[in-house]
Scaffold this motif. Sequence first.
Motif, short mmCIF file in Angstrom:
data_model
loop_
_atom_site.label_atom_id
_atom_site.label_comp_id
_atom_site.label_asym_id
_atom_site.label_seq_id
_atom_site.Cartn_x
_atom_site.Cartn_y
_atom_site.Cartn_z
N TYR A 142 0.93 -1.20 0.05
CA TYR A 142 0.01 -0.02 -0.14
C TYR A 142 0.94 1.16 -0.15
CZ TYR A 142 -3.20 -3.61 1.45
OH TYR A 142 -3.97 -4.70 1.59
N ARG A 189 1.85 3.10 -2.39
CA ARG A 189 1.29 3.98 -3.36
C ARG A 189 0.24 4.70 -3.07
NH1 ARG A 189 -0.22 1.97 -8.81
NH2 ARG A 189 -2.01 2.92 -8.60
N SER A 190 -0.73 3.98 -2.34
CA SER A 190 -2.15 4.13 -1.81
C SER A 190 -1.69 5.36 -0.55
CB SER A 190 -2.78 3.25 -1.32
OG SER A 190 -3.29 2.40 -2.48
N TYR A 249 -2.96 9.12 -0.54
CA TYR A 249 -3.90 9.65 0.37
C TYR A 249 -3.23 10.83 1.14
CZ TYR A 249 -7.20 5.69 -0.47
OH TYR A 249 -7.95 4.89 -1.10
#
Length: 167
Positions: free
Chosen positions: A150, A152-153, A157
């Motif tokens: 995660y 990149r996520s 965010y």
Amino acid sequence: MDSLLVEWQHRIDAVWQDQALSDTERITRIDDLAAELGAEHPVALFERAGARDSAGEEREAEPLYRAALDAGLDPDRRTRAIIQLASTIRNLGRVDESLALLAEEYERTRGQAMADEAAAFYALALVSSGDATRAASIALTALAPHLNRYTRSVTGYAAEMLDPPRA
């Protein structure tokens, strides 16, 4: 670093690691070791400042940090001194000054050693200033590369927190 300074640093590190020492004893031992390098030596000033800072004696630590920085520290210790000075002055209630120091160090260290440390203390100062959203974004951006998944996520965010999409 020359061999004498390396040996000296090992002795300083041993003082820091000795959990049996009181704050006063730690300050005394570090002051004694610092005297070996001389009163104006930047590393000696830095260690003396850190001992006082660690003992909660921020008002005594601040001028020593400033003197160490003025005397010239190697890049790693310079970043540590900036972070520690900024934390000290934040604790003394001068959040805006702390933020300015940390914002500059945060930008300067991006992608380098101590970048995460600078980000952590920048985030703390941002929280103290009332900007918890920016603090969370800075902290998540620093954390993201260390995640197993995660990355990149979380990075996305974190950026979105500062620039939310428009509906």
